[in-house]
Design a protein around this motif. Structure first.
Motif, PDB file in Angstrom:
ATOM      1  N   ARG A   1       0.822  -1.211   0.000  1.00 16.21           N
ATOM      2  CA  ARG A   1       0.000   0.000   0.000  1.00 16.21           C
ATOM      3  C   ARG A   1       0.855   1.261   0.000  1.00 16.21           C
ATOM      4  O   ARG A   1       0.444   2.303  -0.524  1.00 16.21           O
ATOM      5  N   MET A   2       2.036   1.180   0.576  1.00 17.72           N
ATOM      6  CA  MET A   2       2.931   2.335   0.614  1.00 17.72           C
ATOM      7  C   MET A   2       3.619   2.578  -0.729  1.00 17.72           C
ATOM      8  O   MET A   2       4.001   3.711  -1.041  1.00 17.72           O
ATOM      9  N   TYR A   3       3.763   1.538  -1.532  1.00 21.35           N
ATOM     10  CA  TYR A   3       4.596   1.606  -2.740  1.00 21.35           C
ATOM     11  C   TYR A   3       4.213   2.764  -3.659  1.00 21.35           C
ATOM     12  O   TYR A   3       5.072   3.534  -4.107  1.00 21.35           O
ATOM     13  N   ASN A   4       2.920   2.907  -3.947  1.00 20.35           N
ATOM     14  CA  ASN A   4       2.497   3.931  -4.907  1.00 20.35           C
ATOM     15  C   ASN A   4       2.698   5.352  -4.403  1.00 20.35           C
ATOM     16  O   ASN A   4       2.581   6.312  -5.185  1.00 20.35           O
ATOM     17  N   TYR A   5       2.994   5.515  -3.117  1.00 19.94           N
ATOM     18  CA  TYR A   5       3.188   6.842  -2.549  1.00 19.94           C
ATOM     19  C   TYR A   5       4.654   7.162  -2.282  1.00 19.94           C
ATOM     20  O   TYR A   5       4.972   8.230  -1.749  1.00 19.94           O
ATOM     21  N   LEU A   6       5.528   6.250  -2.644  1.00 20.60           N
ATOM     22  CA  LEU A   6       6.957   6.508  -2.463  1.00 20.60           C
ATOM     23  C   LEU A   6       7.420   7.680  -3.326  1.00 20.60           C
ATOM     24  O   LEU A   6       6.914   7.873  -4.441  1.00 20.60           O
ATOM     25  N   PRO A   7       8.390   8.457  -2.858  1.00 25.36           N
ATOM     26  CA  PRO A   7       8.996   9.463  -3.724  1.00 25.36           C
ATOM     27  C   PRO A   7       9.599   8.787  -4.953  1.00 25.36           C
ATOM     28  O   PRO A   7      10.072   7.647  -4.872  1.00 25.36           O
ATOM     29  N   PRO A   8       9.581   9.433  -6.108  1.00 23.31           N
ATOM     30  CA  PRO A   8      10.068   8.813  -7.349  1.00 23.31           C
ATOM     31  C   PRO A   8      11.461   8.211  -7.232  1.00 23.31           C
ATOM     32  O   PRO A   8      11.714   7.114  -7.754  1.00 23.31           O
ATOM     33  N   ALA A   9      12.360   8.892  -6.547  1.00 21.40           N
ATOM     34  CA  ALA A   9      13.722   8.379  -6.419  1.00 21.40           C
ATOM     35  C   ALA A   9      13.755   7.078  -5.622  1.00 21.40           C
ATOM     36  O   ALA A   9      14.501   6.146  -5.954  1.00 21.40           O
ATOM     37  N   ASP A  10      12.940   6.990  -4.572  1.00 21.61           N
ATOM     38  CA  ASP A  10      12.881   5.769  -3.771  1.00 21.61           C
ATOM     39  C   ASP A  10      12.189   4.630  -4.524  1.00 21.61           C
ATOM     40  O   ASP A  10      12.580   3.467  -4.414  1.00 21.61           O
ATOM     41  N   LYS A  11      11.165   4.979  -5.289  1.00 19.69           N
ATOM     42  CA  LYS A  11      10.417   3.949  -6.011  1.00 19.69           C
ATOM     43  C   LYS A  11      11.293   3.233  -7.036  1.00 19.69           C
ATOM     44  O   LYS A  11      11.112   2.037  -7.296  1.00 19.69           O
ATOM     45  N   LYS A  12      12.269   3.926  -7.610  1.00 17.37           N
ATOM     46  CA  LYS A  12      13.160   3.303  -8.591  1.00 17.37           C
ATOM     47  C   LYS A  12      14.004   2.186  -7.982  1.00 17.37           C
ATOM     48  O   LYS A  12      14.501   1.316  -8.700  1.00 17.37           O
ATOM     49  N   LEU A  13      14.163   2.201  -6.667  1.00 17.29           N
ATOM     50  CA  LEU A  13      15.001   1.209  -5.990  1.00 17.29           C
ATOM     51  C   LEU A  13      14.209  -0.006  -5.527  1.00 17.29           C
ATOM     52  O   LEU A  13      14.790  -0.946  -4.973  1.00 17.29           O
ATOM     53  N   VAL A  14      12.899  -0.005  -5.764  1.00 18.81           N
ATOM     54  CA  VAL A  14      12.018  -1.066  -5.260  1.00 18.81           C
ATOM     55  C   VAL A  14      11.427  -1.821  -6.443  1.00 18.81           C
ATOM     56  O   VAL A  14      11.044  -1.210  -7.446  1.00 18.81           O
ATOM     57  N   PRO A  15      11.323  -3.152  -6.373  1.00 19.92           N
ATOM     58  CA  PRO A  15      10.671  -3.913  -7.453  1.00 19.92           C
ATOM     59  C   PRO A  15       9.264  -3.392  -7.722  1.00 19.92           C
ATOM     60  O   PRO A  15       8.495  -3.121  -6.805  1.00 19.92           O
ATOM     61  N   GLU A  16       8.952  -3.263  -8.986  1.00 15.83           N
ATOM     62  CA  GLU A  16       7.691  -2.659  -9.409  1.00 15.83           C
ATOM     63  C   GLU A  16       6.479  -3.482  -8.960  1.00 15.83           C
ATOM     64  O   GLU A  16       6.486  -4.709  -8.996  1.00 15.83           O
ATOM     65  N   LEU A  17       5.438  -2.770  -8.551  1.00 16.52           N
ATOM     66  CA  LEU A  17       4.156  -3.396  -8.219  1.00 16.52           C
ATOM     67  C   LEU A  17       3.071  -2.628  -8.949  1.00 16.52           C
ATOM     68  O   LEU A  17       2.908  -1.423  -8.751  1.00 16.52           O
ATOM     69  N   LEU A  18       2.307  -3.312  -9.808  1.00 18.49           N
ATOM     70  CA  LEU A  18       1.307  -2.648 -10.640  1.00 18.49           C
ATOM     71  C   LEU A  18      -0.097  -2.709 -10.047  1.00 18.49           C
ATOM     72  O   LEU A  18      -1.047  -2.285 -10.687  1.00 18.49           O
ATOM     73  N   TYR A  19      -0.226  -3.227  -8.840  1.00 17.81           N
ATOM     74  CA  TYR A  19      -1.541  -3.399  -8.223  1.00 17.81           C
ATOM     75  C   TYR A  19      -1.879  -2.208  -7.345  1.00 17.81           C
ATOM     76  O   TYR A  19      -1.045  -1.728  -6.578  1.00 17.81           O
ATOM     77  N   GLY A  20      -3.127  -1.727  -7.461  1.00 23.20           N
ATOM     78  CA  GLY A  20      -3.587  -0.598  -6.671  1.00 23.20           C
ATOM     79  C   GLY A  20      -4.379  -1.024  -5.449  1.00 23.20           C
ATOM     80  O   GLY A  20      -4.495  -2.209  -5.125  1.00 23.20           O
ATOM     81  N   ASP A  21      -4.960  -0.043  -4.765  1.00 23.36           N
ATOM     82  CA  ASP A  21      -5.654  -0.305  -3.505  1.00 23.36           C
ATOM     83  C   ASP A  21      -6.832  -1.265  -3.664  1.00 23.36           C
ATOM     84  O   ASP A  21      -7.075  -2.111  -2.798  1.00 23.36           O
ATOM     85  N   SER A  22      -7.582  -1.145  -4.759  1.00 28.48           N
ATOM     86  CA  SER A  22      -8.755  -2.015  -4.910  1.00 28.48           C
ATOM     87  C   SER A  22      -8.338  -3.475  -5.052  1.00 28.48           C
ATOM     88  O   SER A  22      -8.978  -4.372  -4.469  1.00 28.48           O
ATOM     89  N   GLN A  23      -7.246  -3.735  -5.794  1.00 24.97           N
ATOM     90  CA  GLN A  23      -6.768  -5.112  -5.918  1.00 24.97           C
ATOM     91  C   GLN A  23      -6.181  -5.617  -4.602  1.00 24.97           C
ATOM     92  O   GLN A  23      -6.373  -6.780  -4.229  1.00 24.97           O
ATOM     93  N   LEU A  24      -5.483  -4.748  -3.879  1.00 22.69           N
ATOM     94  CA  LEU A  24      -4.907  -5.156  -2.597  1.00 22.69           C
ATOM     95  C   LEU A  24      -5.999  -5.432  -1.559  1.00 22.69           C
ATOM     96  O   LEU A  24      -5.848  -6.315  -0.710  1.00 22.69           O
ATOM     97  N   ASN A  25      -7.098  -4.702  -1.642  1.00 16.95           N
ATOM     98  CA  ASN A  25      -8.239  -5.010  -0.775  1.00 16.95           C
ATOM     99  C   ASN A  25      -8.766  -6.407  -1.055  1.00 16.95           C
ATOM    100  O   ASN A  25      -9.113  -7.160  -0.134  1.00 16.95           O
ATOM    101  N   SER A  26      -8.812  -6.776  -2.334  1.00 17.72           N
ATOM    102  CA  SER A  26      -9.271  -8.110  -2.704  1.00 17.72           C
ATOM    103  C   SER A  26      -8.320  -9.184  -2.193  1.00 17.72           C
ATOM    104  O   SER A  26      -8.751 -10.232  -1.690  1.00 17.72           O
ATOM    105  N   VAL A  27      -7.006  -8.937  -2.318  1.00 16.70           N
ATOM    106  CA  VAL A  27      -6.013  -9.887  -1.812  1.00 16.70           C
ATOM    107  C   VAL A  27      -6.194 -10.095  -0.316  1.00 16.70           C
ATOM    108  O   VAL A  27      -6.164 -11.231   0.185  1.00 16.70           O
TER     109      VAL A  27
END
Length: 330
Positions: free
Chosen positions: A237-263
């Motif tokens: 849930r935190m991934y999509n709110y990371l600063p751009p520079a930090d997000k580049k260092l983390v493996p990509e996750l294409l799932y948003g809040d609605s999909q994570l709620n389902s998980v």
């Protein structure tokens, strides 16, 4: 820790193959979102074909795309049972013939209406090529996406047209699609049907189905505790709110809040892939929670998230196996 897998091939008498061909791939939908199912004959007979505005020349039709894929599957998997395609469409583009331009919509006859769907996805099942993982039967699937919104219709014939093509497996317990990066062409750009056929053949020829199955099989050997699962979901849930520079260092996750709620919901309630009594969940089940949540995705993003689900889960596996660190489990 990879287990050797052998695909099962079942001889099918010719008469049985003929009966199987009348069946449609998958009795349950592989994608939900805002889609509806249509038969192939309806697309070929009733749907108009968009044209390039500058010269009024037609784009490659969705029916030609499906037919070209079916031909390639039949050629490369000779002797196997090949089912009729299951087709899902969305975003209808409605119109009318010029003679009916002044009629109220509720007075239009069917022959006065025109229709095509901006986005279409289909799968063709090869049920005689299958394997079992975690007690679930998986059968080979080939398919593709045609989304006209990705094309530049304000051009002329000869401009690149965009297609997505994939080969992978479908979990028959839940109809979740399992797609790996080497079985997916995200943006196949072609200018004619022959180039499209060539691209489909190249994908099918380069796909390593045994490697794909081994990769998924190893997921059954690793588990997350309830605490680790909670940590993982929080970081997701935190991934999509990371600063751009930090997000580049983390493996990509294409799932948003609605999909994570389902998980999260299915972690507790899914009949096939929920947690164990002690809260642990193995990575095969976790992977299927993500691919199940993906069914709410629109057609044009569906395959990218399918591939991302396996990449993401395999990265978690590497962290549990101490082959790499994972920000999601820190």
């Amino acid at each position: 820790m990879e287990a050797t897998q052998t695909l099962a091939r079942v001889p099918v008498p010719a008469m049985q193959i003929n009966r199987e061909l009348d069946r449609k791939s998958s009795s349950r939908s592989f994608i939900e979102a805002n889609t509806s199912g249509v038969p192939f004959e309806e697309i070929r007979r009733d749907h108009i074909i968009p044209v390039f505005v500058k010269d009024n020349e037609p784009l490659i039709s969705q029916s030609d795309f499906i037919a070209a894929t079916q031909e390639a599957v039949a050629d490369l998997f000779r002797g196997e049972t090949i089912l009729k395609p299951e087709i899902r469409v969305s975003h209808p583009i409605k119109g009318r013939i010029p003679e009916a331009k002044n009629k109220p919509a509720n007075q239009l006859h069917e022959w006065e209406r025109t229709l095509y769907y901006e986005r279409m996805m289909f799968v063709v099942e090869v049920p005689t090529i299958y394997d079992t993982i975690g007690g679930n039967t998986l059968t080979l699937m080939v398919g593709g996406v045609k989304a006209y919104n990705l094309d530049n219709l304000y051009n002329k014939k000869g401009a690149a047209e965009h297609f997505k093509v994939f080969i992978g497996f479908q979990n028959m317990v839940c109809t979740n699609l399992c797609v790996r990066s080497d079985g997916y062409v995200e943006d196949l750009r072609v200018t004619d049907l022959n180039q499209l056929r060539e691209g489909i053949y190249n994908l099918l020829g380069n796909y390593d189905q045994h490697r794909h199955l081994r990769q998924m099989q190893t997921l059954t050997q690793y588990s997350l505790t309830e605490r680790q699962f909670a940590q993982l979901l929080g970081r997701c849930r935190m991934y999509n709110y990371l600063p751009p520079a930090d997000k580049k260092l983390v493996p990509e996750l294409l799932y948003g809040d609605s999909q994570l709620n389902s998980v999260t919901n299915d972690y507790y309630r899914d009949l096939s892939f929920c947690r164990q009594e002690d809260g642990d969940i193995n990575l095969w089940k976790l992977y299927n929670l993500f691919t199940g949540a993906n069914k709410s995705t629109y057609i044009d993003q569906f395959l990218d998230r399918s591939v991302n689900a396996l990449d993401f889960t395999s990265q978690i596996q590497d962290a549990l196996d101490n082959r790499s660190a994972s920000w999601y489990l820190q």
